[in-house]
Every structure is written in C-alpha cells, then in structure tokens.
Design a protein around this motif. Structure first.
Motif, short mmCIF file in Angstrom:
data_model
loop_
_atom_site.label_atom_id
_atom_site.label_comp_id
_atom_site.label_asym_id
_atom_site.label_seq_id
_atom_site.Cartn_x
_atom_site.Cartn_y
_atom_site.Cartn_z
N LEU A 75 24.56 -11.99 -63.76
CA LEU A 75 23.50 -12.43 -64.67
C LEU A 75 22.95 -11.26 -65.48
O LEU A 75 22.70 -11.39 -66.68
CB LEU A 75 22.37 -13.09 -63.87
CG LEU A 75 22.66 -14.48 -63.29
CD1 LEU A 75 21.57 -14.88 -62.30
CD2 LEU A 75 22.78 -15.51 -64.40
N ALA A 76 22.72 -10.12 -64.82
CA ALA A 76 22.17 -8.96 -65.52
C ALA A 76 23.10 -8.48 -66.62
O ALA A 76 22.67 -8.16 -67.73
CB ALA A 76 21.90 -7.82 -64.51
N ARG A 77 24.39 -8.44 -66.33
CA ARG A 77 25.36 -8.01 -67.35
C ARG A 77 25.38 -9.00 -68.52
O ARG A 77 25.44 -8.61 -69.68
CB ARG A 77 26.76 -7.91 -66.72
CG ARG A 77 27.83 -7.49 -67.73
CD ARG A 77 29.21 -7.47 -67.12
NE ARG A 77 29.39 -6.36 -66.21
CZ ARG A 77 29.66 -6.49 -64.92
NH1 ARG A 77 29.75 -7.70 -64.38
NH2 ARG A 77 29.84 -5.43 -64.16
N SER A 78 25.33 -10.29 -68.21
CA SER A 78 25.38 -11.31 -69.25
C SER A 78 24.14 -11.31 -70.12
O SER A 78 24.20 -11.54 -71.32
CB SER A 78 25.56 -12.69 -68.61
OG SER A 78 26.76 -12.75 -67.85
N VAL A 92 25.63 -1.81 -65.40
CA VAL A 92 24.40 -2.54 -65.06
C VAL A 92 23.40 -1.55 -64.48
O VAL A 92 23.69 -0.88 -63.49
CB VAL A 92 24.67 -3.67 -64.05
CG1 VAL A 92 23.36 -4.33 -63.61
CG2 VAL A 92 25.61 -4.71 -64.64
N ARG A 93 22.24 -1.46 -65.10
CA ARG A 93 21.20 -0.55 -64.62
C ARG A 93 20.46 -1.20 -63.46
O ARG A 93 19.89 -2.27 -63.59
CB ARG A 93 20.24 -0.21 -65.75
CG ARG A 93 19.23 0.87 -65.39
CD ARG A 93 18.37 1.22 -66.57
NE ARG A 93 17.41 2.27 -66.25
CZ ARG A 93 16.47 2.72 -67.08
NH1 ARG A 93 16.41 2.21 -68.31
NH2 ARG A 93 15.65 3.65 -66.70
N ALA A 94 20.45 -0.51 -62.31
CA ALA A 94 19.85 -1.09 -61.10
C ALA A 94 18.82 -0.14 -60.49
O ALA A 94 18.95 1.09 -60.56
CB ALA A 94 20.93 -1.41 -60.08
N HIS A 95 17.79 -0.74 -59.88
CA HIS A 95 16.75 0.00 -59.16
C HIS A 95 16.61 -0.63 -57.78
O HIS A 95 16.89 -1.82 -57.59
CB HIS A 95 15.41 -0.08 -59.89
CG HIS A 95 15.50 0.12 -61.37
ND1 HIS A 95 15.44 1.36 -61.96
CD2 HIS A 95 15.67 -0.77 -62.39
CE1 HIS A 95 15.54 1.23 -63.28
NE2 HIS A 95 15.69 -0.06 -63.56
N THR A 96 16.16 0.15 -56.80
CA THR A 96 15.96 -0.39 -55.46
C THR A 96 14.48 -0.28 -55.08
O THR A 96 13.78 0.64 -55.50
CB THR A 96 16.81 0.36 -54.42
OG1 THR A 96 16.45 1.75 -54.41
CG2 THR A 96 18.29 0.22 -54.74
#
Length: 296
Positions: A23-26, A76-80
C-alpha cells in the motif's frame, strides 16, 4: 501520507507488514511499523538488582522491529515505533493519532485458512473503534508477489450512504493510478428477497444493475475521461456465494464501508462486510462512515 502497521514478530505480523509495504509503495506513503507491548507488572519474587522486565521486553521489541524494518524494500520509507499499553489495539490507535496516520494495517489471526481472513481480538477491536480506514491482510499474504496494488474493487450496496466509500475509493485509485471496479452485491437469502418472492428475481437484478450504472456514472464524473472504471452486479443465494462469483488476482484489494450503526468517526463492521470477509482471498479495507480528509 503515513500508514501504520500493527506489528508482531509472527507470521500474522509479516502478513500485515507485506500489505503495508504494498500500500505504501502504491500510495507514495511512508510506513510506520508499530509494536505495542504490555506494560511492566511488579513481580514480588524479582530481585531488585535484576534488569526491569519492561527494559528487557523493550530491548527484544526493538530487535524485532529492526528485523522487520530490514525486510522493507529500499523504495519504501519506513520508521519503527515501540510503545507500551494494556491493549494492543488502543496502543495502536494512540500511535495512529500521534503520527497523524491515514490508515492502519494488520494481519489476520493465526488460526485461519491460508488465503482467508481470520478475525482475532486485536482486529475485532479495531473493526469496532478505528477512526481511520483499516486494511486487513489475509493469512499468508506475506507470500504475495505483487509489488503494488493492481486493482481496487469497491463493494457498494443498494442503500444510500455509500458516498464516502465511493469518494475514498476514487481518491485512492487516483493516487495509485489503478483501475476501479464497482460491484453491487445481490443476495437471495431466506431473510431477504427469495427467488420465488415479489419483487421477482429479475426485478431485483435489474434494480441492482440500475444502481450499479448510477454509481458508475457518479464515479466517472469524478475521474478523468480515460480513467479505467468498470461496474458489475454479482448475485447468489447468499452474500458469500455472490462474492464467490467474482474473479480476484494477486495485487487486488476490496474496499467496503462501515456499518450505519457505527458511532461518529468510528468503524463498525456491518453484516454484509463481515460475510464478505469470510470468503474474499484478497486484502479488505474497511472505510469509516465519515471522510477523514474532509473533516480536517
């Protein structure tokens, strides 16, 4: 735009993360991988010199989150994020509010059939309380080979009040540049209109087709002339059998609306959506009855 994934170091957590990435990529969104752990509880037998249970649990949680983030593709930029709360669902919703996320994503419970949805405690609580769209990944979704959303199916009923769902689906398709499929479900069950009852089977089908055509015209008015949108009617003895007549491919997602029984700015899974959830083999996105973008 930010999407929150409710993560656990389990196959279900991996399913939710895979859907979050897709979903994030789309959508061109950032991904927030959130883990909620239970708070520390005093244990009388614990020696004062031992490390706090919460500290140990936090260290383990951070390690799990790091492993999860390492699986997210570079595009995809991700944070935790790690937090503590008695309720995983409420802790997740607190993170949604804090981060200003547009949606929350979770995986199915671990005891369901492969390729099917199974509602556990967390997803059930979210389905009755989330103020933003909730995306549910079916069991085994981590094995999906689709890098992006291929097509959005929007399940619209014959009752009024589907305008928010339609607007949300149209907006999502515009962002993702994906085709939109509008579906009108007609179920001839014992509690509804039977095949031998009045109005007739043909009359109900024609009414559903007319409704689908009306919805299609409304959707097309909100899209560019060349935007790919289609409409169809699916019928069967039950909602489940009607849904079973639809074709699905890897990368598809279905969007449904929240029940009219929902409290303001909250989700509530209606009976039709709950029946669909039992049989659809693709991710389902449940949309609140209000429009979050227009309520800001």
């Amino acid at each position: 735009m930010r999407l929150v994934v409710g993560y656990l170091a389990t196959p279900s957590g991996a399913d939710g993360l895979a859907l979050g990435v897709q979903l994030a990529r789309s959508l061109g969104a950032e991904l927030d991988i959130c883990m909620v752990l239970p708070p520390d509880r005093p244990v009388p037998s614990r020696a004062p010199t031992e490390p706090g249970y919460e500290d140990v649990l936090a260290g383990t949680g951070e390690a799990w989150l790091a492993q999860a983030a390492a699986t997210v593709p570079d595009d995809v930029r991700a944070h935790t994020h790690l937090s503590f709360h008695e309720s995983f669902a409420q802790g997740l919703l607190d993170e949604v509010a804090r981060l200003g996320a547009r949606a929350v994503v979770v995986g199915a419970a671990g005891d369901g059939l492969l390729g099917r949805h199974s509602i556990g405690t967390v997803s059930s609580e979210l389905l009755h309380s989330a103020p933003v769209p909730l995306a549910l990944a079916p069991r085994g979704f981590r094995h999906s080979a689709a890098p992006r959303i291929r097509e959005v199916t929007c399940a619209l009923g014959t009752r009024t009040g589907a305008d928010v769902l339609l607007r949300t689906a149209v907006r999502a398709c515009e962002h993702m540049r994906t085709p939109l499929r509008l579906v009108s479900l007609v179920a001839f069950d014992p509690h509804g209109v039977g095949r031998g009852a009045h109005p007739s089977h043909e009359h109900v089908l024609e009414a559903a087709r007319a409704h689908a055509r009306c919805v299609l015209d409304t959707a097309r008015a909100q899209l560019p002339d060349d935007f790919p949108v289609a409409s169809l009617v699916a019928d069967g003895a039950t909602v489940e059998s009607a849904v079973a007549t639809l074709e699905w491919r890897d990368g598809d997602v279905v969007m449904v609306g929240s029940s009219r029984l929902a409290q303001p700015h909250r989700l509530f899974l209606g009976s039709t959506a709950a029946k669909m959830l039992r049989v659809v083999p693709v991710p389902m996105v449940v949309v609140p009855a209000h429009d979050p973008e227009n309520s800001e």
